[in-house]
Design a protein around this motif. Structure first.
Motif, PDB file in Angstrom:
ATOM      1  N   TRP A   8       0.837  -1.192   0.000  1.00  0.00           N
ATOM      2  CA  TRP A   8       0.000   0.000   0.000  1.00  0.00           C
ATOM      3  C   TRP A   8       0.879   1.252   0.000  1.00  0.00           C
ATOM      4  CZ3 TRP A   8      -3.312  -1.664   4.805  1.00  0.00           C
ATOM      5  CH2 TRP A   8      -4.089  -2.779   4.473  1.00  0.00           C
ATOM      6  N   ILE A   9       1.901   1.245   0.857  1.00  0.00           N
ATOM      7  CA  ILE A   9       2.791   2.411   0.945  1.00  0.00           C
ATOM      8  C   ILE A   9       3.683   2.492  -0.291  1.00  0.00           C
ATOM      9  CG2 ILE A   9       4.453   3.664   2.366  1.00  0.00           C
ATOM     10  CD1 ILE A   9       3.490   1.977   4.744  1.00  0.00           C
ATOM     11  N   GLU A  10       4.053   1.342  -0.831  1.00  0.00           N
ATOM     12  CA  GLU A  10       4.827   1.320  -2.068  1.00  0.00           C
ATOM     13  C   GLU A  10       4.053   2.024  -3.187  1.00  0.00           C
ATOM     14  OE1 GLU A  10       7.194  -2.054  -4.568  1.00  0.00           O
ATOM     15  OE2 GLU A  10       5.105  -2.497  -4.060  1.00  0.00           O
ATOM     16  N   ALA A  11       2.750   1.792  -3.258  1.00  0.00           N
ATOM     17  CA  ALA A  11       1.920   2.455  -4.263  1.00  0.00           C
ATOM     18  C   ALA A  11       1.884   3.961  -4.022  1.00  0.00           C
ATOM     19  CB  ALA A  11       0.504   1.879  -4.240  1.00  0.00           C
ATOM     20  N   LEU A  12       1.722   4.370  -2.776  1.00  0.00           N
ATOM     21  CA  LEU A  12       1.741   5.793  -2.431  1.00  0.00           C
ATOM     22  C   LEU A  12       3.061   6.421  -2.851  1.00  0.00           C
ATOM     23  CD1 LEU A  12       0.579   8.312  -0.973  1.00  0.00           C
ATOM     24  CD2 LEU A  12       1.554   7.373   1.149  1.00  0.00           C
ATOM     25  N   ASP A  13       4.154   5.763  -2.543  1.00  0.00           N
ATOM     26  CA  ASP A  13       5.476   6.264  -2.893  1.00  0.00           C
ATOM     27  C   ASP A  13       5.614   6.411  -4.406  1.00  0.00           C
ATOM     28  OD1 ASP A  13       8.206   7.011  -2.200  1.00  0.00           O
ATOM     29  OD2 ASP A  13       8.800   5.086  -3.046  1.00  0.00           O
ATOM     30  N   ALA A  14       5.163   5.417  -5.150  1.00  0.00           N
ATOM     31  CA  ALA A  14       5.260   5.467  -6.608  1.00  0.00           C
ATOM     32  C   ALA A  14       4.431   6.613  -7.183  1.00  0.00           C
ATOM     33  CB  ALA A  14       4.824   4.131  -7.209  1.00  0.00           C
ATOM     34  N   VAL A  16       3.646   9.463  -5.723  1.00  0.00           N
ATOM     35  CA  VAL A  16       4.310  10.733  -5.404  1.00  0.00           C
ATOM     36  C   VAL A  16       5.565  10.908  -6.263  1.00  0.00           C
ATOM     37  CG1 VAL A  16       5.507  12.008  -3.578  1.00  0.00           C
ATOM     38  CG2 VAL A  16       3.339  10.844  -3.085  1.00  0.00           C
ATOM     39  N   GLU A  17       6.360   9.850  -6.392  1.00  0.00           N
ATOM     40  CA  GLU A  17       7.601   9.944  -7.165  1.00  0.00           C
ATOM     41  C   GLU A  17       7.337  10.105  -8.668  1.00  0.00           C
ATOM     42  OE1 GLU A  17      10.861  10.123  -6.126  1.00  0.00           O
ATOM     43  OE2 GLU A  17       9.915  10.393  -4.162  1.00  0.00           O
ATOM     44  N   GLN A  18       6.355   9.390  -9.179  1.00  0.00           N
ATOM     45  CA  GLN A  18       6.064   9.425 -10.614  1.00  0.00           C
ATOM     46  C   GLN A  18       5.103  10.553 -10.994  1.00  0.00           C
ATOM     47  OE1 GLN A  18       7.657   7.352 -12.806  1.00  0.00           O
ATOM     48  NE2 GLN A  18       8.796   6.677 -11.001  1.00  0.00           N
ATOM     49  N   LYS A  19       4.503  11.166  -9.979  1.00  0.00           N
ATOM     50  CA  LYS A  19       3.611  12.318 -10.154  1.00  0.00           C
ATOM     51  C   LYS A  19       2.294  11.999 -10.871  1.00  0.00           C
ATOM     52  CE  LYS A  19       7.333  15.756 -10.022  1.00  0.00           C
ATOM     53  NZ  LYS A  19       7.867  15.235  -8.850  1.00  0.00           N
ATOM     54  N   SER A  20       1.915  10.720 -10.901  1.00  0.00           N
ATOM     55  CA  SER A  20       0.611  10.349 -11.439  1.00  0.00           C
ATOM     56  C   SER A  20       0.317   8.888 -11.120  1.00  0.00           C
ATOM     57  CB  SER A  20       0.530  10.565 -12.955  1.00  0.00           C
ATOM     58  OG  SER A  20       1.061   9.482 -13.673  1.00  0.00           O
ATOM     59  N   PHE A  21      -0.975   8.570 -11.108  1.00  0.00           N
ATOM     60  CA  PHE A  21      -1.403   7.198 -10.871  1.00  0.00           C
ATOM     61  C   PHE A  21      -1.005   6.300 -12.039  1.00  0.00           C
ATOM     62  CE2 PHE A  21      -3.821   9.276  -7.657  1.00  0.00           C
ATOM     63  CZ  PHE A  21      -4.244   8.317  -6.749  1.00  0.00           C
ATOM     64  N   ASP A  22      -1.174   6.799 -13.268  1.00  0.00           N
ATOM     65  CA  ASP A  22      -0.851   6.006 -14.451  1.00  0.00           C
ATOM     66  C   ASP A  22       0.630   5.654 -14.514  1.00  0.00           C
ATOM     67  OD1 ASP A  22      -3.469   5.905 -15.444  1.00  0.00           O
ATOM     68  OD2 ASP A  22      -3.224   7.784 -16.547  1.00  0.00           O
ATOM     69  N   LYS A  23       1.486   6.636 -14.286  1.00  0.00           N
ATOM     70  CA  LYS A  23       2.925   6.380 -14.320  1.00  0.00           C
ATOM     71  C   LYS A  23       3.353   5.490 -13.161  1.00  0.00           C
ATOM     72  CE  LYS A  23       4.150  10.521 -16.872  1.00  0.00           C
ATOM     73  NZ  LYS A  23       4.789  11.832 -16.817  1.00  0.00           N
ATOM     74  N   ALA A  24       2.694   5.637 -12.009  1.00  0.00           N
ATOM     75  CA  ALA A  24       2.985   4.758 -10.871  1.00  0.00           C
ATOM     76  C   ALA A  24       2.647   3.315 -11.224  1.00  0.00           C
ATOM     77  CB  ALA A  24       2.199   5.206  -9.640  1.00  0.00           C
ATOM     78  N   ALA A  25       1.538   3.125 -11.901  1.00  0.00           N
ATOM     79  CA  ALA A  25       1.129   1.780 -12.312  1.00  0.00           C
ATOM     80  C   ALA A  25       2.168   1.173 -13.256  1.00  0.00           C
ATOM     81  CB  ALA A  25      -0.242   1.832 -12.980  1.00  0.00           C
ATOM     82  N   GLU A  26       2.624   1.942 -14.223  1.00  0.00           N
ATOM     83  CA  GLU A  26       3.656   1.462 -15.140  1.00  0.00           C
ATOM     84  C   GLU A  26       4.927   1.108 -14.387  1.00  0.00           C
ATOM     85  OE1 GLU A  26       4.360   4.257 -18.321  1.00  0.00           O
ATOM     86  OE2 GLU A  26       2.228   4.391 -18.792  1.00  0.00           O
ATOM     87  N   LEU A  28       5.266   0.182 -11.299  1.00  0.00           N
ATOM     88  CA  LEU A  28       5.077  -0.992 -10.450  1.00  0.00           C
ATOM     89  C   LEU A  28       4.664  -2.235 -11.239  1.00  0.00           C
ATOM     90  CD1 LEU A  28       3.176   0.707  -7.483  1.00  0.00           C
ATOM     91  CD2 LEU A  28       5.568  -0.042  -7.514  1.00  0.00           C
ATOM     92  N   TYR A  29       4.422  -2.077 -12.521  1.00  0.00           N
ATOM     93  CA  TYR A  29       3.976  -3.184 -13.380  1.00  0.00           C
ATOM     94  C   TYR A  29       2.644  -3.768 -12.909  1.00  0.00           C
ATOM     95  CZ  TYR A  29       8.764  -2.824 -15.014  1.00  0.00           C
ATOM     96  OH  TYR A  29       9.952  -2.342 -15.514  1.00  0.00           O
ATOM     97  N   ILE A  30       1.736  -2.875 -12.540  1.00  0.00           N
ATOM     98  CA  ILE A  30       0.381  -3.264 -12.165  1.00  0.00           C
ATOM     99  C   ILE A  30      -0.578  -2.288 -12.834  1.00  0.00           C
ATOM    100  CG2 ILE A  30       1.050  -4.337  -9.969  1.00  0.00           C
ATOM    101  CD1 ILE A  30       0.145  -1.810  -8.517  1.00  0.00           C
ATOM    102  N   SER A  31      -1.865  -2.570 -12.749  1.00  0.00           N
ATOM    103  CA  SER A  31      -2.847  -1.684 -13.370  1.00  0.00           C
ATOM    104  C   SER A  31      -3.040  -0.410 -12.542  1.00  0.00           C
ATOM    105  CB  SER A  31      -4.187  -2.403 -13.524  1.00  0.00           C
ATOM    106  OG  SER A  31      -4.765  -2.630 -12.252  1.00  0.00           O
ATOM    107  N   GLN A  32      -3.565   0.612 -13.213  1.00  0.00           N
ATOM    108  CA  GLN A  32      -3.867   1.862 -12.513  1.00  0.00           C
ATOM    109  C   GLN A  32      -4.928   1.615 -11.455  1.00  0.00           C
ATOM    110  OE1 GLN A  32      -6.880   3.906 -12.814  1.00  0.00           O
ATOM    111  NE2 GLN A  32      -5.993   5.332 -11.346  1.00  0.00           N
ATOM    112  N   SER A  33      -5.848   0.738 -11.744  1.00  0.00           N
ATOM    113  CA  SER A  33      -6.892   0.369 -10.789  1.00  0.00           C
ATOM    114  C   SER A  33      -6.294  -0.269  -9.536  1.00  0.00           C
ATOM    115  CB  SER A  33      -7.879  -0.595 -11.456  1.00  0.00           C
ATOM    116  OG  SER A  33      -8.842  -1.030 -10.546  1.00  0.00           O
ATOM    117  N   ALA A  34      -5.278  -1.106  -9.713  1.00  0.00           N
ATOM    118  CA  ALA A  34      -4.624  -1.747  -8.562  1.00  0.00           C
ATOM    119  C   ALA A  34      -3.902  -0.710  -7.699  1.00  0.00           C
ATOM    120  CB  ALA A  34      -3.657  -2.821  -9.034  1.00  0.00           C
ATOM    121  N   VAL A  35      -3.290   0.269  -8.337  1.00  0.00           N
ATOM    122  CA  VAL A  35      -2.628   1.353  -7.594  1.00  0.00           C
ATOM    123  C   VAL A  35      -3.668   2.103  -6.760  1.00  0.00           C
ATOM    124  CG1 VAL A  35      -1.407   3.557  -7.801  1.00  0.00           C
ATOM    125  CG2 VAL A  35      -0.713   1.614  -9.210  1.00  0.00           C
TER     126      VAL A  35
END
Length: 103
Positions: A8-14, A16-26, A28-35
């Protein structure tokens, strides 16, 4: 009650670092919905928001505390892996080092 899940915190970190849910999903290699689901689970567990949903998303005060602790734990893991290498052997070390990369 279920304990705190570091994914859960890994997703939050991604986010913030990637500056978007979509880029965080990419990242983390998971869907935006999973993030989104991971962040919602974290917020439900804490009973408060951890992210201000604006562009770019930013952590709340609680989110900042969680991220600070999470990042310190990740750094400690990186220090621990080489120390374990001597005891566990080279094959096991390669496995551990892949698992502890900072996101």
């Amino acid at each position: 009650m279920r304990g705190l899940d570091y994914k859960w915190i890994e997703a939050l970190d991604a986010i913030v670092e990637q500056k978007s849910f979509d880029k965080a999903a990419e990242h983390l290699y998971i869907s935006q919905s999973a993030v989104s689901q991971r962040v919602k689970q974290l917020e439900k567990w804490l009973a408060q928001p951890v992210l201000v949903r604006e562009q770019p998303p930013r952590p709340t005060a609680v989110g900042k505390k969680l991220l600070g602790l999470y990042r310190r734990v990740r750094l400690l893991e990186q220090e621990l892996v080489p120390e374990l290498a001597a005891d566990l052997g080279d094959k096991r070390y390669r496995f551990l080092s892949r698992r502890t990369q900072i996101v």
